[in-house]
Design a protein around this motif. Structure first.
Motif, mmCIF file in Angstrom:
data_model
loop_
_atom_site.group_PDB
_atom_site.id
_atom_site.type_symbol
_atom_site.label_atom_id
_atom_site.label_comp_id
_atom_site.label_asym_id
_atom_site.label_seq_id
_atom_site.Cartn_x
_atom_site.Cartn_y
_atom_site.Cartn_z
ATOM 1 N N ALA A 28 41.345 -3.547 42.656
ATOM 2 C CA ALA A 28 41.589 -3.707 40.884
ATOM 3 C C ALA A 28 42.683 -4.716 40.706
ATOM 4 N N THR A 29 43.656 -4.496 41.637
ATOM 5 C CA THR A 29 44.718 -5.570 41.260
ATOM 6 C C THR A 29 44.262 -6.945 41.713
ATOM 7 N N ALA A 30 43.376 -6.972 42.841
ATOM 8 C CA ALA A 30 43.172 -8.247 43.541
ATOM 9 C C ALA A 30 42.151 -8.981 42.599
ATOM 10 N N ILE A 31 41.252 -8.177 41.844
ATOM 11 C CA ILE A 31 40.326 -8.949 40.893
ATOM 12 C C ILE A 31 40.905 -9.373 39.688
ATOM 13 N N GLY A 32 42.009 -8.575 39.164
ATOM 14 C CA GLY A 32 42.770 -8.856 38.109
ATOM 15 C C GLY A 32 43.527 -10.065 38.036
ATOM 16 N N LEU A 33 43.892 -10.280 39.360
ATOM 17 C CA LEU A 33 44.806 -11.489 39.604
ATOM 18 C C LEU A 33 43.831 -12.731 39.725
ATOM 19 N N VAL A 34 42.764 -12.519 40.437
ATOM 20 C CA VAL A 34 42.121 -13.630 40.519
ATOM 21 C C VAL A 34 41.475 -14.159 39.194
ATOM 22 N N VAL A 35 40.948 -13.226 38.353
ATOM 23 C CA VAL A 35 40.484 -13.600 37.136
ATOM 24 C C VAL A 35 41.563 -14.162 36.259
ATOM 25 N N ALA A 36 42.844 -13.705 36.423
ATOM 26 C CA ALA A 36 43.913 -14.279 35.444
ATOM 27 C C ALA A 36 44.257 -15.766 36.041
ATOM 28 N N LEU A 37 44.289 -15.830 37.330
ATOM 29 C CA LEU A 37 44.501 -17.308 37.981
ATOM 30 C C LEU A 37 43.483 -18.431 37.315
ATOM 31 N N ILE A 38 42.030 -17.937 37.634
ATOM 32 C CA ILE A 38 41.384 -18.881 37.205
ATOM 33 C C ILE A 38 41.377 -19.050 35.400
ATOM 34 N N ALA A 39 41.353 -18.072 35.136
ATOM 35 C CA ALA A 39 41.703 -18.354 33.387
ATOM 36 C C ALA A 39 43.103 -19.119 33.211
ATOM 37 N N LEU A 40 44.167 -18.720 33.842
ATOM 38 C CA LEU A 40 45.555 -19.757 33.744
ATOM 39 C C LEU A 40 45.255 -21.209 34.154
ATOM 40 N N PHE A 41 44.423 -21.446 35.219
ATOM 41 C CA PHE A 41 44.302 -22.769 35.638
ATOM 42 C C PHE A 41 43.313 -23.692 34.507
ATOM 43 N N ALA A 42 42.546 -23.075 34.113
ATOM 44 C CA ALA A 42 41.534 -23.532 32.929
ATOM 45 C C ALA A 42 42.288 -23.797 31.671
ATOM 46 N N PHE A 43 42.986 -22.724 31.250
ATOM 47 C CA PHE A 43 43.720 -22.912 30.081
ATOM 48 C C PHE A 43 44.864 -24.034 30.065
ATOM 49 N N ASN A 44 45.535 -24.158 31.159
ATOM 50 C CA ASN A 44 46.414 -25.144 31.126
ATOM 51 C C ASN A 44 45.783 -26.688 31.500
ATOM 52 N N TYR A 45 44.665 -26.746 32.041
ATOM 53 C CA TYR A 45 44.080 -27.980 32.072
ATOM 54 C C TYR A 45 43.561 -28.329 30.668
ATOM 55 N N PHE A 46 42.831 -27.623 30.064
ATOM 56 C CA PHE A 46 42.082 -27.796 28.618
ATOM 57 C C PHE A 46 43.219 -27.927 27.616
ATOM 58 N N SER A 47 44.151 -27.521 27.799
ATOM 59 C CA SER A 47 45.414 -27.439 26.762
ATOM 60 C C SER A 47 46.242 -28.757 27.007
ATOM 61 N N ARG A 48 46.308 -29.306 28.221
ATOM 62 C CA ARG A 48 46.940 -30.631 28.668
ATOM 63 C C ARG A 48 45.891 -31.843 28.140
ATOM 64 N N ARG A 49 44.486 -31.590 28.540
ATOM 65 C CA ARG A 49 43.690 -32.445 28.014
ATOM 66 C C ARG A 49 43.512 -32.698 26.642
ATOM 67 N N LEU A 50 43.478 -31.548 25.750
ATOM 68 C CA LEU A 50 43.578 -31.520 24.294
ATOM 69 C C LEU A 50 44.911 -32.346 23.645
ATOM 70 N N GLU A 51 45.887 -32.179 24.419
ATOM 71 C CA GLU A 51 47.193 -32.780 24.037
ATOM 72 C C GLU A 51 47.131 -34.187 24.282
ATOM 73 N N ARG A 52 46.408 -34.601 25.440
ATOM 74 C CA ARG A 52 46.456 -35.957 25.619
ATOM 75 C C ARG A 52 45.453 -36.719 24.812
ATOM 76 N N MET A 53 44.187 -35.901 24.541
ATOM 77 C CA MET A 53 43.196 -36.581 23.813
ATOM 78 C C MET A 53 43.807 -36.767 22.157
ATOM 79 N N MET A 54 44.649 -35.858 21.755
ATOM 80 C CA MET A 54 45.022 -36.129 20.344
ATOM 81 C C MET A 54 46.224 -37.238 20.349
ATOM 82 N N ASP A 55 46.851 -37.253 21.365
ATOM 83 C CA ASP A 55 47.917 -38.471 21.576
ATOM 84 C C ASP A 55 46.909 -39.752 21.320
#
Length: 197
Positions: free
Chosen positions: A146-173
């Protein structure tokens, strides 16, 4: 095929916490695919092809807000461009808050699975010592899966969130620079026209 059977066996060992973690994983993947499509389709800009890009393209939306008939005052065009930028930012960032929530919720669910598995293991200790060694190791395995699955899901979501947030910032600039340039061109044309008359 053997890898899949081992994966399914590990999921079974993880206990009931695996089911909400699976829902979070599927939700994260759906949002990631959706945002990848939206950014690929609606955030590109080419000066030559601005008319041929899709109607929902961010740069086309701002350009349409800025252009108008010649009688539209510049302050109104600026206000329309600003309003369009607010709507674009909201539209392009749709679902990112869910990814951010998954980043927090998935490890917490994994931790809950850890606690449930450890509680199950400790219940097997009786007054006369260890009752079922296999049950203890099963509870520990449940907590680790359970811990391993939770961490894997969180890491995937974290990388995607950071990527899309940065891309949105860049696009708004880029949108801000684009709008500033177009408004400056309109001001220059108006000043040239006024000077000629």
């Amino acid at each position: 095929m053997q890898d899949w059977s081992a994966f399914i066996a590990a999921m079974r060992v993880g206990g009931w916490v695996v089911y909400p973690l699976t829902v979070l994983a599927v939700l994260a993947i759906a949002i990631i695919l959706d945002r990848a499509y939206v950014f690929a389709r609606f955030s590109s800009y080419s000066e030559q092809n601005l008319v041929t890009v899709p109607r929902g393209n961010a740069f086309r939306r701002v350009a349409e807000a800025i252009t108008g008939n010649g009688a539209t005052p510049i302050w109104l065009r600026e206000a329309k461009a600003q309003a369009a930028a607010v709507h674009i930012e909201r539209d392009m960032g749709r679902g990112l808050w869910v990814l951010e929530t998954i980043v927090t919720a998935a490890p917490l669910l994994g931790l809950l699975g850890t606690i449930v598995g450890m509680m199950h293991s400790f219940q097997l200790f009786g007054g006369q010592g260890l009752v079922n060694p296999g049950g203890v190791t099963g509870g520990v395995a449940q907590s680790l899966v359970a811990t391993a699955i939770g961490l894997v899901v969180a890491l995937i979501a974290l990388f995607a969130f950071n990527y899309f947030s940065r891309r949105l910032e860049r696009m708004m600039d880029d949108l801000e620079a684009f709008a500033t340039e177009k408004l400056a061109e309109i001001r220059l044309d108006q000043e040239t026209l006024e000077a000629a008359t």
